[in-house]
Motif scaffolding. Sequence first.
Motif, PDB file in Angstrom:
ATOM      1  N   ARG A  26      33.890  25.662  30.657  1.00 51.50           N
ATOM      2  CA  ARG A  26      34.321  25.876  29.272  1.00 51.50           C
ATOM      3  C   ARG A  26      34.127  27.340  28.872  1.00 51.50           C
ATOM      4  NH1 ARG A  26      31.371  22.036  26.902  1.00 51.50           N
ATOM      5  NH2 ARG A  26      32.906  20.493  27.482  1.00 51.50           N
ATOM      6  N   GLU A  27      32.997  27.928  29.268  1.00 49.18           N
ATOM      7  CA  GLU A  27      32.727  29.339  28.980  1.00 49.18           C
ATOM      8  C   GLU A  27      33.752  30.233  29.684  1.00 49.18           C
ATOM      9  OE1 GLU A  27      30.631  32.727  27.483  1.00 49.18           O
ATOM     10  OE2 GLU A  27      30.809  30.646  26.864  1.00 49.18           O
ATOM     11  N   LEU A  28      34.097  29.876  30.906  1.00 52.03           N
ATOM     12  CA  LEU A  28      35.090  30.634  31.659  1.00 52.03           C
ATOM     13  C   LEU A  28      36.449  30.591  30.961  1.00 52.03           C
ATOM     14  CD1 LEU A  28      35.388  32.275  34.253  1.00 52.03           C
ATOM     15  CD2 LEU A  28      36.002  30.165  35.412  1.00 52.03           C
ATOM     16  N   ALA A  29      36.803  29.446  30.414  1.00 52.65           N
ATOM     17  CA  ALA A  29      38.069  29.333  29.682  1.00 52.65           C
ATOM     18  C   ALA A  29      38.055  30.217  28.431  1.00 52.65           C
ATOM     19  CB  ALA A  29      38.322  27.878  29.302  1.00 52.65           C
ATOM     20  N   ARG A  30      36.911  30.285  27.748  1.00 45.78           N
ATOM     21  CA  ARG A  30      36.797  31.140  26.557  1.00 45.78           C
ATOM     22  C   ARG A  30      36.960  32.610  26.941  1.00 45.78           C
ATOM     23  NH1 ARG A  30      33.710  34.662  24.518  1.00 45.78           N
ATOM     24  NH2 ARG A  30      32.096  34.430  26.082  1.00 45.78           N
ATOM     25  N   ILE A  31      36.303  33.007  28.016  1.00 47.62           N
ATOM     26  CA  ILE A  31      36.388  34.392  28.470  1.00 47.62           C
ATOM     27  C   ILE A  31      37.817  34.727  28.889  1.00 47.62           C
ATOM     28  CG2 ILE A  31      35.625  36.013  30.246  1.00 47.62           C
ATOM     29  CD1 ILE A  31      32.920  34.500  30.212  1.00 47.62           C
ATOM     30  N   ASN A  32      38.466  33.791  29.539  1.00 46.53           N
ATOM     31  CA  ASN A  32      39.850  34.002  29.959  1.00 46.53           C
ATOM     32  C   ASN A  32      40.752  34.219  28.743  1.00 46.53           C
ATOM     33  OD1 ASN A  32      41.885  34.130  32.013  1.00 46.53           O
ATOM     34  ND2 ASN A  32      42.566  32.121  31.335  1.00 46.53           N
ATOM     35  N   GLY A  33      40.512  33.481  27.677  1.00 50.13           N
ATOM     36  CA  GLY A  33      41.272  33.677  26.441  1.00 50.13           C
ATOM     37  C   GLY A  33      41.048  35.066  25.861  1.00 50.13           C
ATOM     38  N   ASP A  34      39.788  35.519  25.899  1.00 53.26           N
ATOM     39  CA  ASP A  34      39.478  36.875  25.421  1.00 53.26           C
ATOM     40  C   ASP A  34      40.230  37.925  26.231  1.00 53.26           C
ATOM     41  OD1 ASP A  34      37.745  35.769  23.590  1.00 53.26           O
ATOM     42  OD2 ASP A  34      35.915  36.309  24.686  1.00 53.26           O
ATOM     43  N   LEU A  35      40.249  37.739  27.546  1.00 47.04           N
ATOM     44  CA  LEU A  35      40.981  38.684  28.398  1.00 47.04           C
ATOM     45  C   LEU A  35      42.468  38.690  28.073  1.00 47.04           C
ATOM     46  CD1 LEU A  35      39.545  38.466  32.030  1.00 47.04           C
ATOM     47  CD2 LEU A  35      39.728  40.476  30.579  1.00 47.04           C
ATOM     48  N   GLY A  36      43.014  37.532  27.805  1.00 47.94           N
ATOM     49  CA  GLY A  36      44.429  37.439  27.451  1.00 47.94           C
ATOM     50  C   GLY A  36      44.746  38.186  26.167  1.00 47.94           C
ATOM     51  N   ARG A  37      43.874  38.038  25.172  1.00 50.49           N
ATOM     52  CA  ARG A  37      44.102  38.743  23.905  1.00 50.49           C
ATOM     53  C   ARG A  37      43.992  40.255  24.079  1.00 50.49           C
ATOM     54  NH1 ARG A  37      42.008  33.932  22.400  1.00 50.49           N
ATOM     55  NH2 ARG A  37      39.824  34.477  22.641  1.00 50.49           N
ATOM     56  N   LEU A  38      42.982  40.694  24.836  1.00 48.02           N
ATOM     57  CA  LEU A  38      42.831  42.134  25.077  1.00 48.02           C
ATOM     58  C   LEU A  38      44.017  42.680  25.864  1.00 48.02           C
ATOM     59  CD1 LEU A  38      39.031  42.175  25.939  1.00 48.02           C
ATOM     60  CD2 LEU A  38      40.113  43.270  23.961  1.00 48.02           C
ATOM     61  N   GLY A  39      44.477  41.916  26.839  1.00 46.40           N
ATOM     62  CA  GLY A  39      45.652  42.328  27.608  1.00 46.40           C
ATOM     63  C   GLY A  39      46.884  42.419  26.733  1.00 46.40           C
ATOM     64  N   GLY A  40      47.001  41.513  25.773  1.00 49.74           N
ATOM     65  CA  GLY A  40      48.127  41.545  24.841  1.00 49.74           C
ATOM     66  C   GLY A  40      48.120  42.804  23.996  1.00 49.74           C
ATOM     67  N   LEU A  41      46.920  43.197  23.528  1.00 46.35           N
ATOM     68  CA  LEU A  41      46.815  44.446  22.763  1.00 46.35           C
ATOM     69  C   LEU A  41      47.229  45.645  23.598  1.00 46.35           C
ATOM     70  CD1 LEU A  41      43.440  44.068  20.823  1.00 46.35           C
ATOM     71  CD2 LEU A  41      45.740  44.287  19.846  1.00 46.35           C
ATOM     72  N   LEU A  42      46.763  45.667  24.831  1.00 45.91           N
ATOM     73  CA  LEU A  42      47.117  46.780  25.716  1.00 45.91           C
ATOM     74  C   LEU A  42      48.620  46.810  25.981  1.00 45.91           C
ATOM     75  CD1 LEU A  42      46.005  49.131  27.360  1.00 45.91           C
ATOM     76  CD2 LEU A  42      45.685  47.540  29.256  1.00 45.91           C
ATOM     77  N   LYS A  43      49.200  45.650  26.179  1.00 43.53           N
ATOM     78  CA  LYS A  43      50.647  45.569  26.430  1.00 43.53           C
ATOM     79  C   LYS A  43      51.437  46.083  25.221  1.00 43.53           C
ATOM     80  CE  LYS A  43      54.284  42.279  27.566  1.00 43.53           C
ATOM     81  NZ  LYS A  43      54.589  40.875  27.840  1.00 43.53           N
ATOM     82  N   LEU A  44      51.003  45.711  24.011  1.00 48.13           N
ATOM     83  CA  LEU A  44      51.686  46.221  22.809  1.00 48.13           C
ATOM     84  C   LEU A  44      51.653  47.737  22.767  1.00 48.13           C
ATOM     85  CD1 LEU A  44      50.581  43.811  19.936  1.00 48.13           C
ATOM     86  CD2 LEU A  44      52.879  44.136  20.846  1.00 48.13           C
ATOM     87  N   TRP A  45      50.499  48.305  23.092  1.00 42.18           N
ATOM     88  CA  TRP A  45      50.378  49.750  23.064  1.00 42.18           C
ATOM     89  C   TRP A  45      51.274  50.389  24.121  1.00 42.18           C
ATOM     90  CZ3 TRP A  45      48.325  53.348  26.604  1.00 42.18           C
ATOM     91  CH2 TRP A  45      48.225  54.650  26.098  1.00 42.18           C
ATOM     92  N   LEU A  46      51.304  49.807  25.321  1.00 38.67           N
ATOM     93  CA  LEU A  46      52.112  50.384  26.404  1.00 38.67           C
ATOM     94  C   LEU A  46      53.607  50.307  26.121  1.00 38.67           C
ATOM     95  CD1 LEU A  46      50.161  49.075  29.512  1.00 38.67           C
ATOM     96  CD2 LEU A  46      50.316  51.439  28.712  1.00 38.67           C
ATOM     97  N   THR A  47      54.040  49.348  25.313  1.00 42.03           N
ATOM     98  CA  THR A  47      55.464  49.216  24.997  1.00 42.03           C
ATOM     99  C   THR A  47      55.844  50.000  23.739  1.00 42.03           C
ATOM    100  OG1 THR A  47      55.053  47.186  23.761  1.00 42.03           O
ATOM    101  CG2 THR A  47      55.670  46.956  26.079  1.00 42.03           C
ATOM    102  N   ASP A  48      54.936  50.824  23.262  1.00 48.82           N
ATOM    103  CA  ASP A  48      55.171  51.632  22.059  1.00 48.82           C
ATOM    104  C   ASP A  48      55.565  50.775  20.861  1.00 48.82           C
ATOM    105  OD1 ASP A  48      54.531  54.067  23.264  1.00 48.82           O
ATOM    106  OD2 ASP A  48      56.567  54.284  24.059  1.00 48.82           O
TER     107      ASP A  48
END
Length: 88
Positions: A26-48
């Motif tokens: 369950r903790e691993l699933a929570r961490i995976n969700g956090d990584l997904g959100r952070l990756g989404g922020l990075l992707k938004l920045w990279l796409t200007d």
Amino acid sequence: MSAARYLREVSQGYHISGVVDYEQVRELARINGDLGRLGGLLKLWLTDDVRTAQFGQSTILAVLSKIEATQEEMGKVMTKIVMPRSEL
């Protein structure tokens, strides 16, 4: 445990306990969700994306640092997922 040993022990009525710690999963699933959100922020920045126009270098470096820390946290949890055989 080999398949033969497993079948032998089950047929003799031994209780086979699982080796997966569901709290850690369950903790691993929570961490995976956090990584997904952070990756989404990075992707938004990279796409200007317009929503990230105000992000400066320090913000991006902070996101990258958080991604790295979260990956390390995920690695630690992954090592705890399977309980040591001595606990069985």
